[in-house]
Design a protein around this motif. Structure first.
Motif, PDB file in Angstrom:
ATOM      1  N   MET A   1       0.841  -1.210   0.000  1.00  0.00           N
ATOM      2  CA  MET A   1       0.000   0.000   0.000  1.00  0.00           C
ATOM      3  C   MET A   1       0.863   1.241   0.000  1.00  0.00           C
ATOM      4  N   LYS A   2       1.861   1.203   0.832  1.00  0.00           N
ATOM      5  CA  LYS A   2       2.764   2.365   0.913  1.00  0.00           C
ATOM      6  C   LYS A   2       3.460   2.591  -0.403  1.00  0.00           C
ATOM      7  N   LYS A   3       3.814   1.464  -1.049  1.00  0.00           N
ATOM      8  CA  LYS A   3       4.532   1.611  -2.325  1.00  0.00           C
ATOM      9  C   LYS A   3       3.635   2.256  -3.347  1.00  0.00           C
ATOM     10  N   VAL A   4       2.381   1.834  -3.358  1.00  0.00           N
ATOM     11  CA  VAL A   4       1.440   2.394  -4.345  1.00  0.00           C
ATOM     12  C   VAL A   4       1.253   3.872  -4.111  1.00  0.00           C
ATOM     13  N   LEU A   5       1.079   4.216  -2.834  1.00  0.00           N
ATOM     14  CA  LEU A   5       0.901   5.644  -2.492  1.00  0.00           C
ATOM     15  C   LEU A   5       2.123   6.451  -2.884  1.00  0.00           C
ATOM     16  N   ILE A   7       4.242   5.836  -5.271  1.00  0.00           N
ATOM     17  CA  ILE A   7       4.286   5.975  -6.731  1.00  0.00           C
ATOM     18  C   ILE A   7       3.302   7.046  -7.190  1.00  0.00           C
ATOM     19  N   VAL A   8       2.071   6.972  -6.610  1.00  0.00           N
ATOM     20  CA  VAL A   8       1.029   7.954  -6.994  1.00  0.00           C
ATOM     21  C   VAL A   8       1.512   9.363  -6.663  1.00  0.00           C
ATOM     22  N   LEU A   9       2.125   9.515  -5.488  1.00  0.00           N
ATOM     23  CA  LEU A   9       2.607  10.851  -5.054  1.00  0.00           C
ATOM     24  C   LEU A   9       3.698  11.349  -5.985  1.00  0.00           C
ATOM     25  N   ALA A  10       4.589  10.484  -6.371  1.00  0.00           N
ATOM     26  CA  ALA A  10       5.673  10.875  -7.277  1.00  0.00           C
ATOM     27  C   ALA A  10       5.120  11.341  -8.612  1.00  0.00           C
ATOM     28  N   ILE A  11       4.167  10.553  -9.137  1.00  0.00           N
ATOM     29  CA  ILE A  11       3.549  10.904 -10.427  1.00  0.00           C
ATOM     30  C   ILE A  11       2.879  12.270 -10.322  1.00  0.00           C
ATOM     31  N   ALA A  12       2.179  12.496  -9.193  1.00  0.00           N
ATOM     32  CA  ALA A  12       1.502  13.793  -8.995  1.00  0.00           C
ATOM     33  C   ALA A  12       2.510  14.939  -8.961  1.00  0.00           C
ATOM     34  N   MET A  13       3.639  14.705  -8.280  1.00  0.00           N
ATOM     35  CA  MET A  13       4.671  15.760  -8.206  1.00  0.00           C
ATOM     36  C   MET A  13       5.243  16.042  -9.578  1.00  0.00           C
ATOM     37  N   ILE A  14       5.480  15.006 -10.342  1.00  0.00           N
ATOM     38  CA  ILE A  14       6.016  15.192 -11.703  1.00  0.00           C
ATOM     39  C   ILE A  14       5.013  15.978 -12.546  1.00  0.00           C
ATOM     40  N   ALA A  15       3.756  15.682 -12.378  1.00  0.00           N
ATOM     41  CA  ALA A  15       2.705  16.379 -13.140  1.00  0.00           C
ATOM     42  C   ALA A  15       2.673  17.861 -12.791  1.00  0.00           C
ATOM     43  N   THR A  16       2.873  18.228 -11.567  1.00  0.00           N
ATOM     44  CA  THR A  16       2.830  19.652 -11.178  1.00  0.00           C
ATOM     45  C   THR A  16       4.027  20.414 -11.719  1.00  0.00           C
TER      46      THR A  16
END
Lengths: 166, 183
Positions: A1-5, A7-16
């Motif tokens: 779960m932590k890994k998924v979160l 990854i999602v957070l990293a993708i969001a940061m890259i998007a911003t």
């Protein structure tokens, strides 16, 4: 779960990150709804004008010829002028004044020397106006009664006075 | 008899002494008059323009931009003359540097050389050397002995003209103007 979160957070940061770049471009490309034009002009202010005078003076040959009859005197070993046998050749002579100035001038002439040379009243010479102004002063030399010469002689000087018109 | 001779001798001596005294007095009056004249009345600045052209071109003369246009001379009658003069009426004498400042040109189309004088109250305060056609003058040194106070003076330019052989022309020109003298 932590890994998924993560990854999602990293993708969001890259998007911003790209949003920041787009935000900069949006500021540059923004066009205001109302525009104001501010004119920038230059004006010419007439300063002082300096009057410059240019005058041309032309004069004829003021040479007067005296022709005489002479008789050889064997006593003095000299040539004697025969009384009443000489005469002067005299013609009217001119002085011409041309004015290229921006203002009118007056021109007059006065003679100092042997005999008389009367140029009359001063003349006004107009300023430049499509063409130069011109005036002529004329005079006829008159020797003193009985005046003769036996060699080339300087008779005198003519002074031409050029005065600004007030 | 000897008494009479002595008296006669004395009279003669007195006459000689009186004559010598009168002579000395006359010499004294003459020398005082000459001294007073030379200090207060001698005219050291009135100068006629020379009868023959100066040999030297004025060191203050500067060539005009079109001074090489030899093919556009004024027409003149043989034995006569033809000159142009270009000038402004602004003439200033600066006592601090001993110079007179003005603008005067003998344009390239003139046929005669010139000598220019700046005259104040009948006295020449500055005089140029030769000014050939195609040359301008903007300043001349004040002549020695010129004493002027600050202010405006009636004056004039006097231009004399000279032929190629150096002889002075019969015509000269006066241009009345005001000379401003400043400290």
């Amino acid at each position: 779960m932590k890994k998924v979160l993560s990854i999602v957070l990293a993708i969001a940061m890259i998007a911003t990150m790209s949003a920041v770049a787009f935000a900069g471009e949006a500021v540059i490309n923004a066009v205001p709804d109302e525009t104001t034009e501010i004119p920038v002009t230059a004006t010419y202010a007439q300063g002082d004008r300096i009057d410059t005078y240019k005058v041309t003076i032309s004069w004829e040959d003021f040479t007067y010829s005296f022709g005489s009859t002479e008789t050889w005197n064997p006593t003095t070993h000299n040539w004697d002028l025969t009384a009443g046998a000489g005469e002067w050749t005299i013609e009217e002579k001119d002085i011409t004044i041309t004015n290229d100035s921006n203002k009118a001038v007056t021109a007059s002439a006065a003679y100092e020397g042997e005999g008389t040379l009367d140029f009359g009243e001063a003349a006004t010479v107009a300023a430049w106006n499509e063409t130069a102004g011109t005036a002529t002063l004329s005079a006829t030399w008159a020797p003193a009664e009985g005046y003769t010469i036996q060699e080339a002689t300087d008779l005198g000087t003519i002074t031409v006075t050029i005065a600004a018109v007030a | 008899m000897s008494k009479h001779v002595n008296q006669e001798n004395n009279r003669k001596k007195k006459r000689w002494m009186l004559a010598a005294l009168i002579l000395l007095l006359l010499l004294l009056i003459t020398s005082c008059s000459v001294t007073i004249w030379s200090i207060f009345f001698r005219d050291t600045t009135t100068t006629l323009a020379p009868d023959y052209a100066p040999q030297e071109i004025d060191p203050n003369a500067t060539p005009t931009p079109d001074s090489d246009k030899e093919d556009e001379k004024l027409e003149q009658e043989q034995g006569g003359g033809s000159v142009s003069l270009q000038y402004t009426q602004d003439v200033r004498a600066d006592l601090s540097d001993g110079m007179v400042y003005f603008s005067f040109t003998n344009p390239y189309e003139s046929n005669q050389d010139m000598v220019l004088q700046v005259v104040v109250k009948g006295k020449v305060i500055a005089q140029s050397k030769l000014l050939p056609p195609g040359n301008s003058l903007s300043k001349l040194p004040l002549r020695e002995g010129v004493n002027l106070s600050p202010g405006g003076y009636e004056g004039k330019f006097t231009a004399a003209y000279y032929y190629e052989n150096g002889e002075k022309a019969i015509v000269q020109t006066d241009i009345p103007l005001t000379v401003k003298v400043q400290e």
